[in-house]
Design a protein around this motif. Structure first.
Motif: not given
Ligand SMILES: Cc1cc2nc3c(=O)[nH]c(=O)nc-3n(C[C@H](O)[C@H](O)[C@H](O)COP(=O)(O)O)c2cc1C
Length: 174
Positions: A74-94
């Motif tokens: 299982g891969i848990v995909v997390c994003g730092d919302s403080r680091a970038s306002d596009t964390w959701i898109e960046d995670c989805a691309s990965a």
């Protein structure tokens, strides 16, 4: 690539066979090679192969996650919302890149949505995972990816099932 896209379906049943270390390394490389806005790479990925932990991931929401208990990984995909306002898109691309890499390696996979989902009436799936995995507060959880050798066969979608009306030329037309 188009042949991989044609063959790809979400796979929700897996054999007990583990993923070989070489393939695991390629999955890790795939997420790290993903594009991100301004090259910030706001993500963190947890690669979970511990069976007891996978069983706990599988109950992060009442529906659509149970198959994680059988997955090799299982891969848990997390994003730092403080680091970038596009964390959701960046995670989805990965995610889509690792899913296609898995496909190319003969593995099946399925996205398990976590963001905006509930564990129970009081607790979000994200809060449940933050506690379970000791995630720091600033890390948001986009999704989990279940992957492993497929124990089900799914037919590719026929070309005629694709929604051609979703594609528009130049300006929007119904
Ligand atoms: C953003 C997103 C969230 C999804 N969440 C789930 C989920 O929580 N559980 C699940 O079983 N499948 C989930 N899926 C898989 C979809 O159900 C699946 O991609 C869709 O039904 C099309 O089927 P296919 O992938 O076989 O073409 C998700 C897919 C996406 C793109």
């Amino acid at each position: 690539m188009i042949e991989l896209l044609r063959a790809r379906r979400s796979i929700r049943a897996y054999t007990p066979e583990p993923i070989e270390p070489q393939k695991l390394a390629l999955l890790k490389e795939a997420v790290l090679r993903s594009p991100s806005s301004r090259n910030i790479d706001p993500w963190e990925f947890l690669f979970v192969d511990d069976r007891a932990l996978l069983a706990k991931l599988a109950v992060c929401k009442p529906h659509g996650a149970d198959f994680l208990a059988q997955a090799a990984l299982g891969i848990v995909v997390c994003g730092d919302s403080r680091a970038s306002d596009t964390w959701i898109e960046d995670c989805a691309s990965a995610v889509i890149l690792v899913q296609m890499t898995a496909q190319s390696l003969g593995l099946g996979s399925c996205w398990v949505q976590v963001r905006c989902r509930m564990f129970d009436a009081q607790t979000t799936s994200e809060q449940y995972l933050q506690r379970l995995l000791h995630l720091p507060e600033h890390l948001k959880v986009e999704c989990l990816i279940a992957t492993g050798y497929p124990a089900e066969e799914r037919e590719p979608l026929p070309r005629e099932d694709l929604k051609d009306a979703k594609i528009h030329g130049n300006t929007y037309r119904v």
